[in-house]
Design a protein around this motif. Structure first.
Motif, mmCIF file in Angstrom:
data_model
loop_
_atom_site.group_PDB
_atom_site.id
_atom_site.type_symbol
_atom_site.label_atom_id
_atom_site.label_comp_id
_atom_site.label_asym_id
_atom_site.label_seq_id
_atom_site.Cartn_x
_atom_site.Cartn_y
_atom_site.Cartn_z
ATOM 1 N N THR A 1 -0.992 -1.004 -3.803
ATOM 2 C CA THR A 1 -2.309 -0.773 -3.411
ATOM 3 C C THR A 1 -2.890 1.086 -3.288
ATOM 4 O O THR A 1 -1.655 2.118 -3.321
ATOM 5 C CB THR A 1 -3.122 -1.272 -3.084
ATOM 6 N N GLY A 2 -3.802 1.621 -3.417
ATOM 7 C CA GLY A 2 -3.881 2.967 -3.332
ATOM 8 C C GLY A 2 -3.260 3.919 -4.089
ATOM 9 O O GLY A 2 -2.639 4.679 -3.141
ATOM 10 N N ILE A 3 -3.372 3.885 -5.023
ATOM 11 C CA ILE A 3 -3.160 4.097 -6.122
ATOM 12 C C ILE A 3 -4.653 5.197 -6.434
ATOM 13 O O ILE A 3 -5.288 5.050 -7.861
ATOM 14 C CB ILE A 3 -2.693 3.312 -7.715
ATOM 15 N N ALA B 1 0.799 -1.419 -0.344
ATOM 16 C CA ALA B 1 -0.094 -0.420 0.071
ATOM 17 C C ALA B 1 0.258 1.046 -0.406
ATOM 18 O O ALA B 1 1.525 1.444 0.710
ATOM 19 C CB ALA B 1 -0.696 -0.106 1.271
ATOM 20 N N VAL B 2 0.486 2.417 -0.965
ATOM 21 C CA VAL B 2 1.675 3.497 -1.308
ATOM 22 C C VAL B 2 0.871 4.979 -0.329
ATOM 23 O O VAL B 2 1.290 5.977 -0.721
ATOM 24 C CB VAL B 2 2.130 3.275 -2.132
ATOM 25 N N ASP B 3 -0.739 4.936 -0.641
ATOM 26 C CA ASP B 3 -1.224 5.488 -0.099
ATOM 27 C C ASP B 3 -1.073 5.974 1.359
ATOM 28 O O ASP B 3 -1.466 7.471 1.866
ATOM 29 C CB ASP B 3 -2.188 5.353 0.262
ATOM 30 N N HIS B 4 -0.289 5.622 2.369
ATOM 31 C CA HIS B 4 -0.452 6.073 3.395
ATOM 32 C C HIS B 4 1.614 6.043 4.008
ATOM 33 O O HIS B 4 1.240 6.226 5.078
ATOM 34 C CB HIS B 4 -1.782 5.473 4.934
ATOM 35 N N GLN C 1 -3.347 -0.969 -8.616
ATOM 36 C CA GLN C 1 -4.974 -0.547 -7.920
ATOM 37 C C GLN C 1 -5.262 0.540 -7.197
ATOM 38 O O GLN C 1 -4.208 0.812 -6.341
ATOM 39 C CB GLN C 1 -5.000 -2.137 -7.361
ATOM 40 N N GLY C 2 -6.787 0.988 -7.451
ATOM 41 C CA GLY C 2 -6.896 2.087 -6.774
ATOM 42 C C GLY C 2 -7.778 3.018 -6.939
ATOM 43 O O GLY C 2 -8.385 2.409 -8.672
ATOM 44 N N LYS C 3 -8.325 3.899 -7.171
ATOM 45 C CA LYS C 3 -9.948 4.933 -7.276
ATOM 46 C C LYS C 3 -9.003 5.196 -8.935
ATOM 47 O O LYS C 3 -9.852 6.168 -9.143
ATOM 48 C CB LYS C 3 -10.217 5.927 -6.443
ATOM 49 N N HIS D 1 -3.532 9.943 -10.946
ATOM 50 C CA HIS D 1 -2.735 9.948 -11.809
ATOM 51 C C HIS D 1 -1.606 9.925 -11.598
ATOM 52 O O HIS D 1 -0.802 9.452 -11.896
ATOM 53 C CB HIS D 1 -3.850 10.574 -12.792
ATOM 54 N N GLU D 2 -1.320 11.264 -10.675
ATOM 55 C CA GLU D 2 -0.336 11.608 -10.399
ATOM 56 C C GLU D 2 0.974 10.748 -9.599
ATOM 57 O O GLU D 2 1.854 10.002 -9.748
ATOM 58 C CB GLU D 2 -0.180 12.742 -9.679
ATOM 59 N N THR D 3 -0.499 10.115 -8.477
ATOM 60 C CA THR D 3 0.354 8.704 -8.077
ATOM 61 C C THR D 3 1.044 7.301 -8.461
ATOM 62 O O THR D 3 1.770 6.755 -8.614
ATOM 63 C CB THR D 3 -0.363 8.412 -6.988
ATOM 64 N N PHE D 4 -0.210 7.378 -9.721
ATOM 65 C CA PHE D 4 0.481 6.272 -10.908
ATOM 66 C C PHE D 4 1.616 6.346 -11.427
ATOM 67 O O PHE D 4 2.518 5.479 -11.662
ATOM 68 C CB PHE D 4 -1.258 6.042 -11.831
ATOM 69 N N VAL D 5 1.858 7.900 -11.706
ATOM 70 C CA VAL D 5 2.801 8.028 -12.617
ATOM 71 C C VAL D 5 4.120 8.252 -11.811
ATOM 72 O O VAL D 5 4.943 7.759 -12.544
ATOM 73 C CB VAL D 5 2.755 9.955 -13.314
#
Length: 426
Positions: free
Chosen positions: A180-182, A154-157, A200-202, A185-189
């Motif tokens: 996960t926690g993507i 998980a990368v969101d936290h 995986q993410g919203k 689109h900036e986080t995806f990049v």
């Protein structure tokens, strides 16, 4: 307090309440589906899995689960009890993998079972990898990393440096990383150029941020088509004239409506005939569907999600206000139009003369279709919106709608992207 799911959630037709949540690769193609049981917000995932054990096995045995995921790889959360008692479902379903929690690593008997299953080619994914400070727990995690082929990070936290350290630790065992926690689109990049196999993410459901909104000619063409179709004076002849110059769209549309899926009593040879048979409003929505599905610049799973929303929104409206069901289809389909077009919803709707009820739902989250879209969004995330006494009945209804909608969306998309047409001609 965790809520224990009700084990009676499978409906009378044996339809299992499962949601397929896509995991995409760096090219935005489907990497795998994760299968979730919708459950009340805050409920325990292991309790949810145990409550549906027998239903899951039945769905796998009768082939309905395979129809839901097609021939794609899929991961289903399996509790320790499931792993011990029902390991055969993994042995006999090569594309089905088990998603397991880190506490499995503290059970030597379970670890031995996992090693045995891996020897048979079974797939495993470690959920939410976290490196524990306690040496005993770390040893258990290390034991799992020597078995599993995939691990979620998980990368969101987490700070990017910490996320990178977790990814490096996983890679040291030869395990592939699913981030996960993507959610943007900036986080995806940020992670797309790293050694990552799945995302995986919203972010999939959100438009990318652009400084100056603009639409490519192909997207403007789709919007002009949609705008022309909105005229309430259009009849079967007018619909036929509007798309007559688009031979590819007409070909795909007629191929889809004449397919065995709909079992028509006779073959329809023109858009005009289809509009007479199905009705003008229905055919207008079908043309919308084919036009949107033909926008191949966006991830296929996003297009399938838009189609699933359209079908579910229509079915939900039928139980509340039948006279609005065809308008509800449009609301569901267009609920992802900003993401499909990659501009704001307000900008997109400037080009479309939509009914006020649809505009209210898409721009303000108001009107008769907003609650329907909210229900569908919760379902997509594997959550139940409320703890009402009618939850079991609601779950049964939503499960049946979702399975039907997913099957319909897969079928329609196959015609929209040309694969079904090619197969039919082969």
């Amino acid at each position: 307090m965790a809520v224990t799911p009700q084990p009676t959630a499978v409906n009378d037709d044996g339809i299992l309440p499962i949601v397929r949540v896509p995991i995409l690769d760096r090219k935005q193609a489907l990497f795998a589906y994760e299968l979730l049981f919708p459950r009340p917000i805050g409920s325990d995932i292991d309790a949810a899995a145990l409550a549906h054990t027998q239903a899951t096995l039945s769905a796998i045995a009768d082939g309905s689960l395979k129809r839901l995921v097609r021939d794609n790889r899929a991961f289903l959360h399996m509790s320790p009890q499931l792993l011990l008692e029902h390991a055969d479902i993994l042995r006999h379903n090569a594309r089905l993998g088990a998603s397991i929690s880190a506490d499995v690593g503290t059970d030597d008997h379970l670890l031995e079972k996992l090693r045995e299953l891996k020897g048979h080619g079974c797939l495993f994914m470690l959920e939410d990898f976290n490196l524990p400070a306690d040496p005993e727990h770390r040893a258990g995690v290390d034991a799992l990393l020597r078995i599993v082929q995939f691990a979620k990070v998980a990368v969101d936290h987490r700070h990017p440096v910490a996320a990178r350290a977790h990814m490096d630790y996983v890679h040291a065992f030869g395990v592939k990383v699913i981030v996960t926690g993507i959610d943007t689109h900036e986080t995806f990049v940020d992670y797309a150029d790293q050694d990552v196999d799945g995302f995986q993410g919203k972010y999939l459901l959100r438009p990318e941020r652009v400084d100056m909104p603009r639409l490519a000619p192909s997207k403007l063409g789709v919007l002009r088509l949609m705008g022309a179709l909105q005229d309430p004076e259009n009849g079967p002849v007018e619909l036929g004239k509007i798309i007559r110059d688009d031979a590819v769209l007409s070909y795909k549309l007629l191929g889809c409506v004449n397919s065995a899926y709909f079992a028509l009593p006779r073959q329809l040879k023109s858009v005009e005939q289809a509009a007479v048979f199905f009705g003008v409003n229905r055919m207008r929505n079908w043309i919308f569907t084919m036009a949107v599905s033909g926008m191949d610049e966006r991830p296929p799973e996003l297009l399938r999600l838009a189609l699933i929303r359209a079908h579910m929104c229509e079915k939900l409206a039928r139980t509340i206000k039948p006279e609005l069901q065809e308008m509800a289809f449009t609301a569901g389909l267009f609920s992802l139009l900003d993401t499909l077009m990659n501009v704001s919803m307000a900008y997109v709707l400037e080009h479309l003369p939509l009914a006020i009820e649809i505009r209210e739902a898409l721009l303000e989250g108001a009107g008769p279709f907003a609650p329907l879209l909210d229900q569908i969004r919760h379902w997509e995330q594997g959550e139940l919106e409320s703890d009402s006494a009618l939850r079991t009945q609601h779950l049964q209804t939503m499960a049946a709608m979702y399975v039907e909608a997913a099957s319909w969306a897969d079928h329609v998309y196959a015609f929209a992207d040309g694969t079904a047409v090619v197969e039919a001609e082969a």
